[in-house]
Write a protein that holds these residues in place. Structure first.
Motif, PDB file in Angstrom:
ATOM      1  N   GLY A 110       0.790  -1.224   0.000  1.00  0.00           N
ATOM      2  CA  GLY A 110       0.000   0.000   0.000  1.00  0.00           C
ATOM      3  C   GLY A 110       0.817   1.267   0.000  1.00  0.00           C
ATOM      4  O   GLY A 110       0.296   2.339   0.339  1.00  0.00           O
ATOM      5  N   LEU A 111       2.088   1.196  -0.428  1.00  0.00           N
ATOM      6  CA  LEU A 111       2.974   2.360  -0.338  1.00  0.00           C
ATOM      7  C   LEU A 111       3.042   3.189  -1.601  1.00  0.00           C
ATOM      8  O   LEU A 111       3.699   4.222  -1.628  1.00  0.00           O
ATOM      9  N   GLY A 112       2.376   2.748  -2.662  1.00  0.00           N
ATOM     10  CA  GLY A 112       2.412   3.526  -3.887  1.00  0.00           C
ATOM     11  C   GLY A 112       1.917   2.734  -5.073  1.00  0.00           C
ATOM     12  O   GLY A 112       1.418   1.613  -4.926  1.00  0.00           O
ATOM     13  N   ALA A 113       2.053   3.338  -6.255  1.00  0.00           N
ATOM     14  CA  ALA A 113       1.602   2.726  -7.501  1.00  0.00           C
ATOM     15  C   ALA A 113       2.727   2.784  -8.516  1.00  0.00           C
ATOM     16  O   ALA A 113       3.730   3.487  -8.321  1.00  0.00           O
ATOM     17  N   SER A 114       2.561   2.054  -9.611  1.00  0.00           N
ATOM     18  CA  SER A 114       3.581   2.037 -10.651  1.00  0.00           C
ATOM     19  C   SER A 114       2.920   1.915 -12.012  1.00  0.00           C
ATOM     20  O   SER A 114       1.947   1.170 -12.174  1.00  0.00           O
ATOM     21  N   ILE A 115       3.435   2.643 -13.010  1.00  0.00           N
ATOM     22  CA  ILE A 115       2.970   2.532 -14.384  1.00  0.00           C
ATOM     23  C   ILE A 115       3.662   1.337 -15.029  1.00  0.00           C
ATOM     24  O   ILE A 115       4.900   1.240 -15.009  1.00  0.00           O
ATOM     25  N   VAL A 116       2.883   0.433 -15.598  1.00  0.00           N
ATOM     26  CA  VAL A 116       3.430  -0.789 -16.185  1.00  0.00           C
ATOM     27  C   VAL A 116       2.737  -1.059 -17.516  1.00  0.00           C
ATOM     28  O   VAL A 116       1.720  -0.441 -17.848  1.00  0.00           O
ATOM     29  N   ALA A 117       3.280  -1.995 -18.277  1.00  0.00           N
ATOM     30  CA  ALA A 117       2.559  -2.487 -19.444  1.00  0.00           C
ATOM     31  C   ALA A 117       1.381  -3.323 -18.971  1.00  0.00           C
ATOM     32  O   ALA A 117       1.470  -4.035 -17.964  1.00  0.00           O
ATOM     33  N   ALA A 118       0.264  -3.235 -19.688  1.00  0.00           N
ATOM     34  CA  ALA A 118      -0.949  -3.923 -19.247  1.00  0.00           C
ATOM     35  C   ALA A 118      -0.737  -5.426 -19.126  1.00  0.00           C
ATOM     36  O   ALA A 118      -1.334  -6.083 -18.264  1.00  0.00           O
ATOM     37  N   ARG A 119       0.133  -6.001 -19.970  1.00  0.00           N
ATOM     38  CA  ARG A 119       0.316  -7.444 -19.899  1.00  0.00           C
ATOM     39  C   ARG A 119       1.079  -7.870 -18.639  1.00  0.00           C
ATOM     40  O   ARG A 119       1.195  -9.070 -18.371  1.00  0.00           O
ATOM     41  N   ALA A 120       1.567  -6.920 -17.865  1.00  0.00           N
ATOM     42  CA  ALA A 120       2.203  -7.270 -16.598  1.00  0.00           C
ATOM     43  C   ALA A 120       1.243  -8.001 -15.674  1.00  0.00           C
ATOM     44  O   ALA A 120       1.668  -8.784 -14.818  1.00  0.00           O
ATOM     45  N   ALA A 121      -0.054  -7.764 -15.848  1.00  0.00           N
ATOM     46  CA  ALA A 121      -1.049  -8.447 -15.021  1.00  0.00           C
ATOM     47  C   ALA A 121      -0.977  -9.958 -15.198  1.00  0.00           C
ATOM     48  O   ALA A 121      -1.290 -10.720 -14.270  1.00  0.00           O
ATOM     49  N   SER A 122      -0.564 -10.411 -16.384  1.00  0.00           N
ATOM     50  CA  SER A 122      -0.470 -11.848 -16.641  1.00  0.00           C
ATOM     51  C   SER A 122       0.803 -12.454 -16.067  1.00  0.00           C
ATOM     52  O   SER A 122       0.889 -13.665 -15.882  1.00  0.00           O
ATOM     53  N   TYR A 123       1.802 -11.617 -15.782  1.00  0.00           N
ATOM     54  CA  TYR A 123       3.095 -12.107 -15.313  1.00  0.00           C
ATOM     55  C   TYR A 123       3.339 -11.837 -13.837  1.00  0.00           C
ATOM     56  O   TYR A 123       4.086 -12.567 -13.192  1.00  0.00           O
ATOM     57  N   HIS A 124       2.735 -10.764 -13.301  1.00  0.00           N
ATOM     58  CA  HIS A 124       3.080 -10.326 -11.946  1.00  0.00           C
ATOM     59  C   HIS A 124       1.883 -10.274 -10.997  1.00  0.00           C
ATOM     60  O   HIS A 124       1.986  -9.660  -9.928  1.00  0.00           O
ATOM     61  N   ALA A 125       0.764 -10.890 -11.349  1.00  0.00           N
ATOM     62  CA  ALA A 125      -0.400 -10.863 -10.461  1.00  0.00           C
ATOM     63  C   ALA A 125      -0.057 -11.530  -9.128  1.00  0.00           C
ATOM     64  O   ALA A 125       0.602 -12.572  -9.085  1.00  0.00           O
ATOM     65  N   ARG A 126      -0.508 -10.910  -8.048  1.00  0.00           N
ATOM     66  CA  ARG A 126      -0.285 -11.463  -6.707  1.00  0.00           C
ATOM     67  C   ARG A 126      -1.275 -10.807  -5.756  1.00  0.00           C
ATOM     68  O   ARG A 126      -1.863  -9.760  -6.068  1.00  0.00           O
ATOM     69  N   PRO A 127      -1.511 -11.388  -4.581  1.00  0.00           N
ATOM     70  CA  PRO A 127      -2.443 -10.770  -3.624  1.00  0.00           C
ATOM     71  C   PRO A 127      -2.001  -9.367  -3.248  1.00  0.00           C
ATOM     72  O   PRO A 127      -0.811  -9.079  -3.112  1.00  0.00           O
ATOM     73  N   GLY A 128      -2.987  -8.492  -3.118  1.00  0.00           N
ATOM     74  CA  GLY A 128      -2.716  -7.128  -2.696  1.00  0.00           C
ATOM     75  C   GLY A 128      -2.466  -6.154  -3.816  1.00  0.00           C
ATOM     76  O   GLY A 128      -2.234  -4.973  -3.559  1.00  0.00           O
ATOM     77  N   ILE A 129      -2.505  -6.620  -5.076  1.00  0.00           N
ATOM     78  CA  ILE A 129      -2.212  -5.763  -6.218  1.00  0.00           C
ATOM     79  C   ILE A 129      -3.356  -5.826  -7.216  1.00  0.00           C
ATOM     80  O   ILE A 129      -3.934  -6.885  -7.455  1.00  0.00           O
ATOM     81  N   ALA A 130      -3.670  -4.674  -7.827  1.00  0.00           N
ATOM     82  CA  ALA A 130      -4.651  -4.604  -8.913  1.00  0.00           C
ATOM     83  C   ALA A 130      -4.011  -3.880 -10.093  1.00  0.00           C
ATOM     84  O   ALA A 130      -3.151  -2.997  -9.919  1.00  0.00           O
ATOM     85  N   PHE A 131      -4.439  -4.258 -11.287  1.00  0.00           N
ATOM     86  CA  PHE A 131      -3.955  -3.635 -12.520  1.00  0.00           C
ATOM     87  C   PHE A 131      -5.143  -2.971 -13.217  1.00  0.00           C
ATOM     88  O   PHE A 131      -6.109  -3.643 -13.570  1.00  0.00           O
ATOM     89  N   VAL A 132      -5.050  -1.653 -13.403  1.00  0.00           N
ATOM     90  CA  VAL A 132      -6.150  -0.895 -14.009  1.00  0.00           C
ATOM     91  C   VAL A 132      -5.631  -0.241 -15.289  1.00  0.00           C
ATOM     92  O   VAL A 132      -4.664   0.533 -15.240  1.00  0.00           O
ATOM     93  N   PRO A 133      -6.239  -0.526 -16.446  1.00  0.00           N
ATOM     94  CA  PRO A 133      -5.722   0.036 -17.703  1.00  0.00           C
ATOM     95  C   PRO A 133      -5.923   1.542 -17.783  1.00  0.00           C
ATOM     96  O   PRO A 133      -6.892   2.089 -17.252  1.00  0.00           O
ATOM     97  N   PHE A 134      -4.998   2.200 -18.475  1.00  0.00           N
ATOM     98  CA  PHE A 134      -5.125   3.629 -18.742  1.00  0.00           C
ATOM     99  C   PHE A 134      -6.065   3.842 -19.922  1.00  0.00           C
ATOM    100  O   PHE A 134      -6.015   3.104 -20.917  1.00  0.00           O
ATOM    101  N   ALA A 135      -6.899   4.854 -19.813  1.00  0.00           N
ATOM    102  CA  ALA A 135      -7.768   5.242 -20.926  1.00  0.00           C
ATOM    103  C   ALA A 135      -7.087   6.261 -21.830  1.00  0.00           C
ATOM    104  O   ALA A 135      -7.594   6.574 -22.911  1.00  0.00           O
ATOM    105  N   ASP A 136      -5.938   6.777 -21.413  1.00  0.00           N
ATOM    106  CA  ASP A 136      -5.212   7.768 -22.208  1.00  0.00           C
ATOM    107  C   ASP A 136      -3.722   7.543 -22.019  1.00  0.00           C
ATOM    108  O   ASP A 136      -3.288   6.584 -21.378  1.00  0.00           O
ATOM    109  N   GLY A 137      -2.950   8.443 -22.580  1.00  0.00           N
ATOM    110  CA  GLY A 137      -1.505   8.343 -22.447  1.00  0.00           C
ATOM    111  C   GLY A 137      -0.877   7.464 -23.508  1.00  0.00           C
ATOM    112  O   GLY A 137      -1.564   6.752 -24.247  1.00  0.00           O
TER     113      GLY A 137
END
Length: 299
Positions: free
Chosen positions: A243-270
Motif C-alpha cells: 500500500g505504499l504507492g503505484a507504478s505505471i506498467v505495461a498492461a500485460r504485466a497483469a499476466s506475469y506479476h499478479a499477486r495478492p494485494g495488487i490490482a492492474f487498471v488500464p489507462f484510458a489515455d496516455g
C-alpha cells in the motif's frame, strides 16, 4: 511492380511493413527510406492493381479489404523468400557463434527465446545466451560489451546506444494496491496519478524513460506524489502490495506479476509502452543483425 502484382522485393517489403505499422513515418523509419518513397510505392501499386490498398485520413491509415487480401497472400511467400535468402547468406558468410541478448521484462524474454529457437533451427551453428537487465543499470552490460543486443523499453536517447526496430507496443496500466479507490475503476487517466504516490527508480534510467514512466506532473500540471524508490523490479511488487504507492506498467504485466494485494487498471489515455532492439553504436556483426531480422518476423 507490374499490372496485377509486385515484382520488386523491396516494394513488397514496403507494402507489408505499412500493412503492419499503419503509419507512413514509422514504416519509413523501420525500412530506412523516406516517407515519400513509401507513399510513391503504395500509389504506384494501387494504380497498377486497380484499386485502393489503404484508406488514408489526416489521422489514420487502414487497410482496405483488397489490401488485407493482398497482405495475406503476400506474407507467407515473402517470409519463405526471406528465409531462403537468410540460409544462403548464412552459408556464404558462415553465420555461427554465440550471441548474448539482454531483456528487461518477461515478455521481452519470451520474444528473445522464441527468436533463439528460430535462429538455431535456421543456423545450427548459432548459440543464444539470454540475460535479464536490471533497472538500476539499464545499459551498462551493453555499453561494456557484455551483451550484443538488448530488448527493452523505448525511447532510449543514450550516447553509445543505437535504437533498432520497435517490436512491441503495449497499452499501459496502473499497478495499485488492491484496496486503493482507483483499483475499483474500469480505467484510469493520467490525471488520476495525482491521487496516488508513484514509485520511482533510485537511478540509472535515462531521462527519456524516467519522464515517460515516472512523470512528476499530470498533463494538466498537477503534482504527482513521490512514492518510495526501488533498485530491482521485485521490490515494486512488494511496495505496491504493502500500500505504499503505484507504478505505471505495461498492461500485460497483469499476466506475469499478479499477486495478492495488487490490482492492474488500464489507462484510458496516455502513450503506449514500446519495446525494441538496442545495440552498441559501434555496430553489430552479421549474426546479431540476423537475429534482429528474426525478431522482426516474430513480432
Amino acid at each position: 511492380m507490374i499490372q496485377g502484382g509486385f515484382v520488386e522485393l523491396r516494394d513488397i517489403e514496403i507494402f507489408l511493413a505499412l500493412a503492419e505499422e499503419l503509419h507512413f513515418g514509422r514504416t519509413a523509419e523501420r525500412l530506412r527510406v523516406t516517407p515519400s518513397r513509401v507513399s510513391h510505392v503504395i500509389k504506384k501499386a494501387e494504380r497498377r492493381i486497380g484499386g485502393p490498398l489503404f484508406e488514408r485520413t489526416s489521422r489514420t491509415v487502414r487497410l482496405t479489404p483488397l489490401g488485407e487480401r493482398l497482405r495475406d497472400d503476400l506474407l507467407p511467400a515473402h517470409t519463405q523468400i526471406q528465409r531462403a535468402v537468410d540460409r544462403a547468406v548464412a552459408g556464404a558468410r558462415g553465420i555461427s557463434g554465440t550471441l548474448r541478448v539482454g531483456y528487461s521484462t518477461p515478455w521481452c524474454a519470451d520474444l528473445a527465446l522464441q527468436a533463439a529457437k528460430v535462429l538455431r533451427t535456421r543456423y545450427p551453428g548459432c548459440v543464444v545466451r539470454t540475460q535479464e537487465i536490471q533497472f538500476n543499470e539499464p545499459f551498462g552490460p551493453l555499453l561494456r560489451g557484455e551483451l550484443d543486443l538488448q530488448i527493452s523499453e523505448f525511447p532510449v536517447r543514450t550516447h553509445g546506444v543505437t535504437e533498432g526496430p520497435v517490436l512491441l507496443r503495449e497499452r499501459r496500466a496502473l499497478m495499485v494496491p488492491a484496496d486503493h479507490p482507483l483499483a475499483h475503476q474500469e480505467s484510469v487517466s493520467m490525471e488520476d496519478l495525482a491521487e496516488v504516490p508513484l514509485i520511482r527508480s533510485d537511478g540509472g534510467l535515462p531521462a527519456s524513460l524516467r519522464d515517460l514512466h515516472m512523470p512528476v506532473r499530470t498533463p494538466m500540471g498537477r503534482p504527482i506524489p513521490h512514492g518510495p524508490s526501488y533498485t530491482f523490479w521485485p521490490e515494486v511488487l512488494a511496495l505496491v502490495a504493502a500500500g505504499l504507492g503505484a507504478s505505471i506498467v505495461a498492461a500485460r504485466a497483469a499476466s506475469y506479476h499478479a499477486r495478492p494485494g495488487i490490482a492492474f487498471v488500464p489507462f484510458a489515455d496516455g502513450p503506449t509502452v514500446d519495446y525494441g532492439v538496442l545495440w552498441p553504436a559501434t555496430g553489430q556483426a552479421q549474426l546479431a543483425m540476423t537475429f534482429v531480422d528474426v525478431l522482426v518476423d516474430l513480432r
